[in-house]
Design a protein around this motif. Structure first.
Motif, PDB file in Angstrom:
ATOM      1  N   TYR A 172       0.827  -1.211   0.000  1.00 32.12           N
ATOM      2  CA  TYR A 172       0.000   0.000   0.000  1.00 32.12           C
ATOM      3  C   TYR A 172       0.860   1.259   0.000  1.00 32.12           C
ATOM      4  CZ  TYR A 172      -3.953  -2.980   1.472  1.00 32.12           C
ATOM      5  OH  TYR A 172      -4.923  -3.941   1.561  1.00 32.12           O
ATOM      6  N   THR A 173       2.164   1.108   0.172  1.00 32.79           N
ATOM      7  CA  THR A 173       2.988   2.285   0.429  1.00 32.79           C
ATOM      8  C   THR A 173       4.146   2.445  -0.556  1.00 32.79           C
ATOM      9  OG1 THR A 173       2.495   2.048   2.780  1.00 32.79           O
ATOM     10  CG2 THR A 173       4.302   3.512   2.204  1.00 32.79           C
ATOM     11  N   THR A 174       5.224   1.758  -0.260  1.00 30.69           N
ATOM     12  CA  THR A 174       6.510   2.126  -0.844  1.00 30.69           C
ATOM     13  C   THR A 174       6.604   1.990  -2.355  1.00 30.69           C
ATOM     14  OG1 THR A 174       7.215   1.061   1.170  1.00 30.69           O
ATOM     15  CG2 THR A 174       8.907   2.086  -0.127  1.00 30.69           C
ATOM     16  N   PRO A 175       6.140   0.884  -2.941  1.00 31.53           N
ATOM     17  CA  PRO A 175       6.301   0.820  -4.399  1.00 31.53           C
ATOM     18  C   PRO A 175       5.524   1.914  -5.129  1.00 31.53           C
ATOM     19  CG  PRO A 175       5.108  -1.116  -3.577  1.00 31.53           C
ATOM     20  CD  PRO A 175       5.595  -0.378  -2.391  1.00 31.53           C
ATOM     21  N   TRP A 176       4.517   2.473  -4.479  1.00 33.51           N
ATOM     22  CA  TRP A 176       3.725   3.532  -5.106  1.00 33.51           C
ATOM     23  C   TRP A 176       4.389   4.900  -4.981  1.00 33.51           C
ATOM     24  CZ3 TRP A 176      -0.646   2.524  -7.835  1.00 33.51           C
ATOM     25  CH2 TRP A 176      -1.317   1.309  -7.612  1.00 33.51           C
ATOM     26  N   TRP A 177       5.481   4.968  -4.279  1.00 32.39           N
ATOM     27  CA  TRP A 177       6.013   6.273  -3.896  1.00 32.39           C
ATOM     28  C   TRP A 177       6.267   7.187  -5.095  1.00 32.39           C
ATOM     29  CZ3 TRP A 177      10.061   9.751  -3.991  1.00 32.39           C
ATOM     30  CH2 TRP A 177      10.089  10.680  -2.944  1.00 32.39           C
ATOM     31  N   ALA A 178       6.931   6.637  -6.111  1.00 38.24           N
ATOM     32  CA  ALA A 178       7.294   7.473  -7.255  1.00 38.24           C
ATOM     33  C   ALA A 178       6.091   7.766  -8.152  1.00 38.24           C
ATOM     34  CB  ALA A 178       8.408   6.816  -8.061  1.00 38.24           C
ATOM     35  N   PHE A 179       5.033   6.992  -8.028  1.00 41.37           N
ATOM     36  CA  PHE A 179       3.780   7.267  -8.725  1.00 41.37           C
ATOM     37  C   PHE A 179       3.142   8.499  -8.099  1.00 41.37           C
ATOM     38  CE2 PHE A 179      -0.868   6.483  -8.470  1.00 41.37           C
ATOM     39  CZ  PHE A 179      -1.222   6.243  -9.794  1.00 41.37           C
ATOM     40  N   ASN A 180       3.315   8.607  -6.782  1.00 40.27           N
ATOM     41  CA  ASN A 180       2.740   9.694  -6.009  1.00 40.27           C
ATOM     42  C   ASN A 180       3.615  10.941  -6.083  1.00 40.27           C
ATOM     43  OD1 ASN A 180       0.873  10.775  -4.031  1.00 40.27           O
ATOM     44  ND2 ASN A 180       2.510  10.511  -2.524  1.00 40.27           N
ATOM     45  N   GLU A 181       4.912  10.705  -6.010  1.00 39.29           N
ATOM     46  CA  GLU A 181       5.858  11.835  -5.995  1.00 39.29           C
ATOM     47  C   GLU A 181       7.217  11.315  -6.417  1.00 39.29           C
ATOM     48  OE1 GLU A 181       6.655  14.955  -5.525  1.00 39.29           O
ATOM     49  OE2 GLU A 181       8.750  14.734  -4.993  1.00 39.29           O
ATOM     50  N   PRO A 193      11.372  12.843  -8.077  1.00 39.45           N
ATOM     51  CA  PRO A 193      12.177  14.058  -8.272  1.00 39.45           C
ATOM     52  C   PRO A 193      11.720  14.909  -9.449  1.00 39.45           C
ATOM     53  CG  PRO A 193      13.586  12.137  -7.922  1.00 39.45           C
ATOM     54  CD  PRO A 193      12.193  11.621  -8.079  1.00 39.45           C
ATOM     55  N   GLN A 194      10.848  14.386 -10.294  1.00 33.77           N
ATOM     56  CA  GLN A 194      10.357  15.158 -11.429  1.00 33.77           C
ATOM     57  C   GLN A 194       8.851  15.350 -11.283  1.00 33.77           C
ATOM     58  OE1 GLN A 194      12.446  15.117 -15.005  1.00 33.77           O
ATOM     59  NE2 GLN A 194      13.820  15.798 -13.422  1.00 33.77           N
ATOM     60  N   ALA A 195       8.466  15.926 -10.184  1.00 32.52           N
ATOM     61  CA  ALA A 195       7.076  16.277  -9.901  1.00 32.52           C
ATOM     62  C   ALA A 195       6.235  15.062  -9.523  1.00 32.52           C
ATOM     63  CB  ALA A 195       6.442  17.010 -11.056  1.00 32.52           C
ATOM     64  N   ASP A 196       4.964  15.329  -9.232  1.00 33.18           N
ATOM     65  CA  ASP A 196       4.070  14.272  -8.756  1.00 33.18           C
ATOM     66  C   ASP A 196       3.415  13.643  -9.966  1.00 33.18           C
ATOM     67  OD1 ASP A 196       4.662  15.724  -6.472  1.00 33.18           O
ATOM     68  OD2 ASP A 196       2.852  16.920  -6.738  1.00 33.18           O
ATOM     69  N   PHE A 197       3.804  12.441 -10.270  1.00 31.86           N
ATOM     70  CA  PHE A 197       3.367  11.815 -11.509  1.00 31.86           C
ATOM     71  C   PHE A 197       1.849  11.810 -11.638  1.00 31.86           C
ATOM     72  CE2 PHE A 197       2.113   8.040 -13.917  1.00 31.86           C
ATOM     73  CZ  PHE A 197       2.747   8.308 -15.111  1.00 31.86           C
ATOM     74  N   ILE A 198       1.169  11.283 -10.634  1.00 29.18           N
ATOM     75  CA  ILE A 198      -0.263  11.063 -10.813  1.00 29.18           C
ATOM     76  C   ILE A 198      -1.051  12.375 -10.791  1.00 29.18           C
ATOM     77  CG2 ILE A 198      -0.667  10.509  -8.360  1.00 29.18           C
ATOM     78  CD1 ILE A 198      -2.422   9.050 -11.543  1.00 29.18           C
ATOM     79  N   VAL A 199      -0.566  13.365 -10.024  1.00 25.41           N
ATOM     80  CA  VAL A 199      -1.254  14.662 -10.023  1.00 25.41           C
ATOM     81  C   VAL A 199      -1.136  15.300 -11.405  1.00 25.41           C
ATOM     82  CG1 VAL A 199      -1.310  16.960  -9.014  1.00 25.41           C
ATOM     83  CG2 VAL A 199      -0.797  14.997  -7.559  1.00 25.41           C
ATOM     84  N   PHE A 200       0.037  15.216 -11.981  1.00 27.22           N
ATOM     85  CA  PHE A 200       0.258  15.859 -13.276  1.00 27.22           C
ATOM     86  C   PHE A 200      -0.481  15.137 -14.388  1.00 27.22           C
ATOM     87  CE2 PHE A 200       3.592  19.211 -12.926  1.00 27.22           C
ATOM     88  CZ  PHE A 200       3.512  19.312 -11.555  1.00 27.22           C
ATOM     89  N   VAL A 201      -0.489  13.808 -14.308  1.00 21.57           N
ATOM     90  CA  VAL A 201      -1.201  13.044 -15.323  1.00 21.57           C
ATOM     91  C   VAL A 201      -2.716  13.212 -15.135  1.00 21.57           C
ATOM     92  CG1 VAL A 201      -1.815  10.698 -15.975  1.00 21.57           C
ATOM     93  CG2 VAL A 201       0.583  11.347 -15.802  1.00 21.57           C
ATOM     94  N   GLY A 202      -3.157  13.040 -13.895  1.00 19.52           N
ATOM     95  CA  GLY A 202      -4.592  12.971 -13.645  1.00 19.52           C
ATOM     96  C   GLY A 202      -5.270  14.318 -13.712  1.00 19.52           C
ATOM     97  N   ASP A 203      -4.622  15.349 -13.194  1.00 19.09           N
ATOM     98  CA  ASP A 203      -5.315  16.624 -13.108  1.00 19.09           C
ATOM     99  C   ASP A 203      -4.731  17.735 -13.959  1.00 19.09           C
ATOM    100  OD1 ASP A 203      -7.663  16.235 -11.463  1.00 19.09           O
ATOM    101  OD2 ASP A 203      -6.258  15.648  -9.881  1.00 19.09           O
ATOM    102  N   VAL A 204      -3.423  17.737 -14.203  1.00 15.56           N
ATOM    103  CA  VAL A 204      -2.877  18.793 -15.068  1.00 15.56           C
ATOM    104  C   VAL A 204      -3.146  18.438 -16.529  1.00 15.56           C
ATOM    105  CG1 VAL A 204      -0.809  20.061 -15.761  1.00 15.56           C
ATOM    106  CG2 VAL A 204      -1.139  19.427 -13.356  1.00 15.56           C
ATOM    107  N   MET A 205      -2.881  17.183 -16.906  1.00 16.11           N
ATOM    108  CA  MET A 205      -3.078  16.788 -18.292  1.00 16.11           C
ATOM    109  C   MET A 205      -4.554  16.846 -18.690  1.00 16.11           C
ATOM    110  SD  MET A 205      -0.971  13.771 -20.150  1.00 16.11           S
ATOM    111  CE  MET A 205      -1.865  12.315 -19.667  1.00 16.11           C
ATOM    112  N   SER A 206      -5.429  16.625 -17.709  1.00 17.17           N
ATOM    113  CA  SER A 206      -6.861  16.631 -18.032  1.00 17.17           C
ATOM    114  C   SER A 206      -7.442  18.030 -18.081  1.00 17.17           C
ATOM    115  CB  SER A 206      -7.613  15.801 -16.985  1.00 17.17           C
ATOM    116  OG  SER A 206      -7.495  16.420 -15.718  1.00 17.17           O
ATOM    117  N   GLY A 207      -6.625  19.030 -17.743  1.00 15.09           N
ATOM    118  CA  GLY A 207      -7.134  20.396 -17.814  1.00 15.09           C
ATOM    119  C   GLY A 207      -7.855  20.848 -16.562  1.00 15.09           C
ATOM    120  N   ASN A 208      -7.728  20.123 -15.461  1.00 11.25           N
ATOM    121  CA  ASN A 208      -8.298  20.576 -14.200  1.00 11.25           C
ATOM    122  C   ASN A 208      -7.401  21.581 -13.500  1.00 11.25           C
ATOM    123  OD1 ASN A 208     -10.659  19.163 -14.253  1.00 11.25           O
ATOM    124  ND2 ASN A 208      -9.960  17.486 -12.926  1.00 11.25           N
ATOM    125  N   ALA A 209      -6.102  21.452 -13.734  1.00 11.55           N
ATOM    126  CA  ALA A 209      -5.156  22.263 -12.971  1.00 11.55           C
ATOM    127  C   ALA A 209      -4.007  22.701 -13.859  1.00 11.55           C
ATOM    128  CB  ALA A 209      -4.611  21.451 -11.778  1.00 11.55           C
TER     129      ALA A 209
END
Lengths: 535, 1072
Positions: A67-76, A78-94
């Protein structure tokens, strides 16, 4: 110093000493073959797989890590937060103010962009950890552990299934790996067809649905988590061939129905409070990434530090790394009176009396007219959270990847299917539960657009909107593309209800799959070739 | 007075003895000849030298003062001989007094060579062994002795990986014989084995993302070394079995010799300085560049840059981080002995500041060697070294040189308000943690290494008969390390970084060896037999304990104790960790050398080795822990044959041939099994699989053949040793560099349980073929003037013969695994650079339209972008167009040493060089990219493609540039490795220029000292190279991703390597 000459004179003595020396030598030779050398190869300073997984506590620990460690780089990473950028920036929410934001806003994420590797690798790390844990439990856990063993296997299958689900939604065809050791034997793989990837995911989640318990400790996945996800997977798969498959829609409806009707779970009464740390892992939350508040680097959640608009919100300093703000497009989705708006983002003039810090004893007042800040998952500092030791880069709430309201809306969408609208009672009931909690009037008939919009608002900043767009694009590329081109993918200013747009960004041509990471393609040129069947 | 009296007594006694022994000679013709035998090298008395009258049996030996007396005929010839010196014949010519200076015979044929588990006369050798003497080491200014090997031994490639004081050196003996399993040779120091896979207590401990770059051999004082022997071919190595597969470097320290106490004091002082700065844009250039960039990207121009001509030079960060730095060495030794006991005691203090601010290195060492002939059949002795090293490694930890290049000239180290300067980040309220600028990072942070090492042996030799001896030995190595880190609170651009933290690591590395061997050495008139058989067992443990705290009240004092004991709003809770690892080796060994007529020698060696890193078997699995190593060698001393016996010009003509199999076990323990790790995760206690196990991992095996020639001509005035070899390594041990989809690549966050460690596997084979030459000539040898030349030439060709499968290649990755820099494929050599071939820029619209474009960046190609070559002619540039860009391995390396002596003056001119290797200038990848984020920029970037528009569209006004132009929407070249950044690494370096003056012994005697020598030395005076970085000697300087052994896949990447300094020294050697 002894007198050496004595020895010389005593030649007998000399022989004795020689003999003793030889005996000593023999002892040394034999002694060295002692236990150090004849150990069975199990080191004393390590836990080893062969002797682990022997009791319930060990199985719980083995799955807890998934539930934790392997997901770390998906969550955050060194090159930004992957899932935030994919899920919300790429979709035009943010929009994001840092260097990594524009490529997502403008759909020019390059294969050489390192953040891509981190997302890809993180999801495959989830798979690798799940696979190995699954194999080890199968091999080493005694059958006498009974349901504890099958439950643990269910958790590993759930994790593997959801990781493949993200992979295939983002990259399309991907290699299916069930044992990392196989990659050692055959290191260059072809991708597998998307339909086979979905079949595989469904296999995993079906096992999980059958073997996970109906309830478990807070934060652990249950039968309902697996079924809810299964519904979403079927719904997504229904359109991948370009036309919607009624069989998949029916399956989505079947699994969602079981969750909504039989799980006994209900929406948390108050939308705003559902995301507060005090209500972590409440009954609405079917699956979330569980980071450790006081854990070491790699197990911590840095999300608040990265996504908050102003580090005075939590008062622990150093935040706001990504420079994230809300787009005009997302702002426009929220109807007046929608209680979710303030729980999702902050506007100039908003007062959050619960976000108490030392410097803001009466709570936080948003005063930036030039941006709208993230609120969802921004819960403030220790004083706002029962003195939890929230600090820079250490956030305290789980990162939800599946909520009950998501399953409600999946259910409604599956019932609607390919129809223009529906008045199905079940669809309306659960759809309106979501609306009612948000303080909005109920609807009496549902169209596809109603559900699409509701999903966007309900799940905004939970990284889901990109996948909704992608799902839409699968069976209706023209409209999905036109929708994105029409988006105002830009920030806005807000002053006492007056909204202006200093720059308008529209007409951006979307790209619906991410490129395979360059380094990965360099080592495996097959990735860009035609996918092969898995089954 | 007393001394004279004693001398007289001795003379009287000697005379008396002579008369007694030889009876009363014809008194008219006999005369008494007396004198003193001294060493030509140091002017010290030589005791125990045999003085014989030629063609007679009469003789005597020199006493502890070097004095001798003998009764001889006026026309007799006296022959002076002793091991280690050239035998000298001197006619009496009716003289009563003859003082003799014996020349040291370093390379003489009687030289004794350390061969491991014994010694051999060089003329009996069948294997290939290169030797370096103390005299050679003393001529170089070296912090650590391994640096002194550069260019001195054929077949040995020495590369300094960093110019940091006490920094690591990579040594390859006969090329790279392994991929990831470590390519470092085995070091045996007075019997103490320093295992290559666990070199020191502090190496391999990583701080942040950077290697500390420290050297496991840094605790050894080069002054203590008597000789270094490098075992190169299988027939020499095999006796060390699995540990020696990458070559063995045997270090023998100085021991006492019978005689009056010899006191020697060495001291030198040196100044070091980097020899160049890289041309970075000054502030004016930078402002013009930024303005031009803003005009294209549409960014708001920096108002400070409105008129660049008003600006000054700005900050040249290189000037701020480099400094002139001092170094000094003081070494005092006392040696001597009597009939029973010899001793050597030395103490030294060495201190060196680095040329990069804050870096320094200090070493204190104490050496005691004792040998005691306890009885006529027992000899016991010990070699003990106590050494302490203290080092500041900020420069490596923060990669300060790269950081210095990365900052633009408009930032100052410190702002006028005293706060630290950094690139401002709009809206930032707390500075980023880490490293605001290199000057501050060096000044405020603590990254300090302390090592305390004690190692040595105790031995007892038992002589059963003249020929049969038993050697028993126990060695121990205790290596304790401390790494202290402190990261203070500080103010950057007026913003307070409120967190301070400390981390302390204590390491403890212990190993023991018990070694017993029986040797039989029989020399008869026509044959000789040398046989050795023995047993050896070693144990080692490595433990570490680590603790960290945050929230210190003040930045000083920094003891861990003073940090916060609980988590607070700013400080995280204290952390601690610890661990251990162990290993065990055991071996049975045997060697037989048989010689016939002193012409033919045959050697056979066998060693049966145990290593705990492999599967112990059981459960239907085979036991992989034991392995046999063997070798055969033969030699033929052709000059002894009848047909050459009368050719006076040939002193030696020897042919050697050897073949053998060696094995390598350089992998971490327990990779054959699957381990479980623990960590605290969101749901509480977590456990995770650590690695992908490979229960079938086996020894890496190397088969090699060596053919050699030793030729000595004209009374040894020309000596040539030539070897050719073919070395093939199979079952390569490596950590499988799997794709990300194997679940083996993490985010670099270091989160335990994030990804699986890739398995160690045996895959593929490598071949190294090479030629090595060592030529020593005495070009001029006259009474007052001599000129000798030494030439060392090493050529190695490395080739991958196979890998896991023929399609598979291994990739070397740097920068958190994000950038592929090399590809190692079948047919290529190890670590060949890999990327696109750049072909200038798209010159104009027509060129752009006609040329293939880079795919997959999401950016639309435009005029001024880098144009890459479409290798596969598919009309598009993608990863399939990446190709081999050259090898970081040299085609050959060489050393040329010339020594001139004129009377008391000696001059040494020593060149080293490397030819044919390539360097990836990663600094340019970062700082010669017009579209990168804000960084310092190379001046070369001023020639970026300038895009203008005319009637036919966009065109580049400087079309021959190779640097792309500005873009408004992203950086297509980010982290793309192309031929543009691959540069020649060939160089010729004047490594040492040393001038010495030895005072006349008669003159210095009036000062009551035996000898006095003064010298000055300039190291690295100049380097001829086309490479445009600081220093073409790059080596394996890039931090290694696995943190385990040297990484052969990322050699030759210059990412801000600490340059080697030019060093000026002045020194003095006094013999008392």
């Amino acid at each position: 110093m002894w007198d050496c000459n004595k020895f010389k004179k005593q030649s007998d003595m000399k022989h004795v000493v020689k003999t003793l020396t030889i005996i000593l030598l023999a002892v040394l030779v034999l002694n060295s073959c002692s236990k150090d050398f004849n150990s069975k190869g199990i080191p004393t300073n390590k836990l080893v797989a062969n002797t682990f997984y022997q009791n319930t506590a060990e199985l719980r620990a083995a799955t807890a890590n998934l539930y934790t460690t392997p997901w770390w780089a998906f969550n955050e990473n060194p090159q930004a937060d992957f899932i935030v950028f994919v899920g919300d920036v790429m979709s035009g929410n943010a929009v994001a103010g840092n260097a990594y934001g524009p490529p997502f806003t403008n759909f020019n994420v390059t294969s050489g962009y390192e953040g891509l590797d981190f997302g890809w690798e993180s999801l495959y790390d989830v798979i690798g950890q799940s696979n190995t844990t699954m194999i080890n439990i199968n091999n080493y856990a005694p059958a006498s552990l009974g349901t504890a063993k099958t439950r643990a296997l269910g958790e590993t299958k759930f994790m593997r299934g959801i990781a493949y689900f993200y992979l295939t939604q983002l990259w399309g065809p991907v290699p299916i790996i069930t044992n990392s050791a196989d990659v050692v034997k055959n290191p260059i793989l072809h991708t597998n067809t998307q339909s086979d990837v979905y079949k595989f995911i469904i296999g995993d989640l079906t096992y999980a649905a059958q073997n996970l318990p109906a309830s478990d400790d807070a934060g652990r996945v249950t039968k309902w988590s697996a079924e809810g996800l299964l519904a979403k997977v079927y719904l997504t798969r229904s359109g991948i061939s370009g036309t919607r498959s009624q069989a998949d829609l029916d399956s989505a409806q079947y699994w969602a129905k079981d969750v909504v009707q039989n799980s006994g779970l209900a929406l948390f009464p108050n939308f705003y409070n559902a995301f507060l740390t005090a209500n972590n892992n409440n009954s609405e939350m079917l699956f979330g990434l569980q980071f450790a508040l006081n854990g070491g680097w790699g197990t911590n959640d840095v999300r608040q530090t990265c996504i908050e608009g102003d580090d005075n919100i939590d008062g622990v300093g150093g935040g706001g790394w990504d420079g994230l703000g809300i787009t005009k497009d997302l702002y426009d989705q929220f109807q007046a009176g929608d209680l979710r708006r303030k729980a999702t983002f902050m506007l100039n003039g908003d007062i959050y009396s619960d976000l108490v810090t030392t410097n803001n004893p009466n709570g936080y007042t948003m005063t930036n007219a030039g941006s709208a800040y993230f609120k969802k998952y921004v819960d403030g500092g220790p004083l706002a959270n029962n003195n939890l030791s929230i600090s820079l880069m250490h956030d305290a709430s789980p990162n939800y990847l599946l909520r009950l309201s998501d399953v409600y809306l999946v259910y409604a969408e599956a019932i609607l299917g390919t129809n223009a609208s529906t008045t199905d009672g079940q669809a309306l009931k659960y759809f309106n539960l979501v609306r009612t909690r948000a303080g909005l009037p109920t609807l009496t008939s549902l169209t596809w657009t109603d559900i699409f919009k509701e999903r966007r608002v309900e799940l905004a900043l939970e990284y889901q909107f990109w996948f909704d767009l992608k799902r839409w694009h699968d069976y209706d590329p023209t409209d999905a593309t036109a929708f994105i081109k029409a988006q105002h993918r830009n920030a806005f200013t807000y002053n006492a209800g007056v909204v202006t747009e200093p720059t308008v960004l529209t007409g951006v041509t979307p790209v619906f799959t991410l490129p395979y990471p360059a380094a990965e393609v360099t080592s495996d040129p097959y990735l860009n070739q035609t996918p092969v069947p898995y089954y | 007075m007393e001394r004279n009296l004693r001398k007289k007594l001795i003379y009287t006694f000697l005379l008396f003895t002579a008369i007694l022994l030889y009876g009363l000679p014809g008194y008219a013709q006999t005369i008494r000849v007396s004198g003193k035998v001294t060493g030509a090298d140091d002017g010290q008395p030589v005791s125990g030298a045999t003085v014989k009258i030629k063609n007679s049996t009469k003789g005597t030996v020199s006493n502890s003062n070097g004095d001798y007396a003998i009764v001889a005929q006026p026309n007799d010839i006296l022959v002076f001989s002793i091991l280690g010196y050239t035998t000298q014949e001197v006619p009496v010519n009716s003289k009563n007094s003859l003082d003799i200076k014996l020349a040291v015979s370093n390379k003489s044929l009687d030289e004794v060579v350390v061969i491991g588990y014994g010694t051999s006369r060089r003329k009996d050798l069948t294997g290939s062994i290169g030797s370096v003497s103390a005299a050679d080491i003393e001529k170089t200014v070296s912090t650590t002795f391994d640096q002194a090997l550069q260019g001195k031994v054929a077949g040995v490639t020495v590369t300094q990986n960093t110019g940091q004081p006490g920094g690591a050196v990579s040594i390859q003996v006969r090329g790279l014989g392994s991929l990831n399993a470590g390519t470092d040779p085995l070091y045996v120091i007075d019997g103490v084995i320093i295992p290559p896979n666990q070199p020191s207590s502090t190496q391999g401990i990583y701080m942040g993302n950077s290697n500390t770059g420290d050297n496991p051999l840094a605790t050894i004082n080069p002054n203590d070394i008597a000789s270094i022997d490098v075992l190169k071919d299988a027939s020499a190595i095999a006796i060390y079995g699995s540990q020696g597969s990458n070559g063995v470097i045997i270090v023998t320290t100085k021991r006492g010799k019978k005689g009056a106490p010899k006191v020697s004091f060495d001291t030198y002082y040196g100044v070091q300085q980097v020899s160049k700065y890289l041309p970075m844009m000054n502030l004016q250039q930078y402002a013009e560049f930024e303005n031009a960039k803003d005009a294209v990207t549409g960014a708001t121009p920096d108002p400070d840059f409105a008129n660049p001509s008003y600006l000054g030079q700005g900050t040249n960060w290189q000037k701020d981080i480099f400094r002139r730095a001092g170094m000094s060495n003081n070494n005092l030794s006392v040696s001597g002995g009597d009939d029973r006991t010899d001793y050597f005691i030395a103490g030294s203090f060495f201190t060196q500041d680095g040329t990069v601010i804050s870096s320094n290195f200090k070493r204190t060492s104490l050496k005691i060697n004792l040998d005691n002939k306890t009885t006529d059949w027992l000899k016991i002795g010990t070699s003990l070294t106590f050494s302490g090293v203290s080092q500041n490694v900020n420069a490596s930890v923060y990669n300060l040189i790269n950081e210095a290049l990365s900052l633009p000239p408009d930032v100052s180290p410190y702002n006028p308000d005293g706060s630290i300067g950094a690139i401002p980040v709009p809206g930032q309220t707390v500075p980023n943690s880490g490293n605001p600028n290199p000057v501050a990072a060096a000044a405020i942070n603590t990254n300090h290494i302390e090592r305390t090492q004690a190692y040595g042996n105790v031995y007892g030799d038992i002589t059963f008969t003249k020929d049969l001896k038993l050697h028993n030995e126990v060695t121990g190595n205790y290596d304790y390390g401390n790494i202290n880190q402190f990261y203070p609170t500080f103010v950057v651009n007026g913003l307070l970084q409120p967190i301070n933290s400390a981390e302390v690591t204590a390491t403890n590395n212990k190993s023991y060896t018990i070694r017993d061997y029986l040797s039989y050495d029989h020399y008869a008139a026509n044959f000789n037999v040398n046989a050795t058989a023995g047993h050896e067992a070693s144990w080692g443990t490595y433990t570490y304990l680590q603790g960290g705290r945050e929230g210190f009240f003040a930045n000083n004092p920094q003891d861990l104790d003073l940090g916060s004991t609980v988590a607070t709003t700013t400080a995280t809770a204290p952390t601690n960790s610890g661990g251990s690892s162990t290993y065990a080796n055991e071996a049975y060994l045997a060697r037989v050398n048989v010689g016939y007529a002193y012409k033919y020698n045959l050697t056979a060696t066998y060693r049966y080795d145990y290593n705990s890193n492999f599967n112990p078997g059981g459960n239907d699995q085979p036991n992989d822990r034991w392995v046999g190593t063997y070798a055969f060698g033969g030699s033929w001393n052709a000059e002894k044959e009848d047909f050459l016996k009368d050719v006076k010009q040939i002193d030696q003509l020897k042919f050697r041939l050897g073949y053998g199999l060696t094995n390598n076990a350089n992998l971490p323990p327990f990779t054959y099994g699957s381990s479980i790790g623990l960590s605290t995760v969101g749901l509480g206690q977590g456990a995770y699989p650590l690695n992908i196990a490979n229960d079938n991992v086996k020894w890496e095996t190397t088969k090699s053949i060596d053919a050699g020639l030793d030729l000595s001509l004209f009374k040894n005035r020309i000596q040539l040793t030539a070897d050719v070899y073919d070395r093939k390594t199979n079952n390569l041990l490596l950590q499988d560099p799997l794709n990300g989809y194997a679940g083996t690549n993490g985010s670099g966050a270091g989160g335990a349980g994030e990804s699986l460690a890739a398995p160690w596997i045996n895959a593929g084979s490598i071949q190294n073929k090479g030629i090595e030459l060592a030529l020593n000539t005495q070009n001029i040898k006259s009474k007052n003037f001599t000129w000798t030349t030494g030439l060392i030439f090493s050529l190695d060709r490395n080739k991958i013969l196979s890998l896991v499968n023929d399609n598979q290649a291994l990739y070397g990755r740097i920068n958190n695994d994000g950038v592929v820099v090399s590809r190692t494929a079948v047919g290529s050599s190890i670590g060949d650079f890999y990327g696109y071939v750049s072909d200038g820029v798209y010159k104009n619209a027509a060129d752009l339209a006609a040329s293939p474009k880079l795919n997959g960046t999401g950016l639309v190609a435009q005029v001024g972008d880098t144009k890459y070559v479409d290798i596969n002619h598919l009309g598009v540039i993608d990863s399939r167009d990446e190709t081999d860009l050259g090898s970081p391995l040299p085609k050959f390396t060489y050393g040329i040493n010339n020594v001139f002596t004129y009377k008391s003056v000696d001059l040494t001119v020593f060149f080293t060089g490397s030819y044919g290797n390539k360097i990836l200038n990663y600094n340019e990848v970062l700082y010669e990219d017009p579209n990168s984020e804000t960084t310092g920029e190379f001046q070369g970037l001023i020639n970026y493609a300038r895009v203008a528009t005319n009637a036919s569209g966009a065109y580049v006004t400087n079309p021959n540039t190779v640097i792309p132009g500005f873009r408004s929407d992203g950086d297509p070249d980010e982290n793309i490795i192309s031929s543009r950044f691959i540069q020649s690494g060939s160089y010729l370096r004047l490594k040492n220029l040393a001038l010495g003056y030895t005072f006349n012994p008669q003159v210095v005697r009036t000062l009551h000292i035996h000898s006095l020598r003064v010298y000055s030395n300039v190291a690295n005076l100049f380097t001829i190279t086309k490479y445009i970085g600081y220093d073409p000697e790059v080596g394996a300087s890039t931090p290694n991703q696995s943190g385990y052994g040297s990484n052969a896949l990322t050699e030759g990447v210059d990412w801000g390597r600490y340059p080697s300094a030019r060093i000026y020294t002045l020194g003095l050697v006094v013999g008392l």
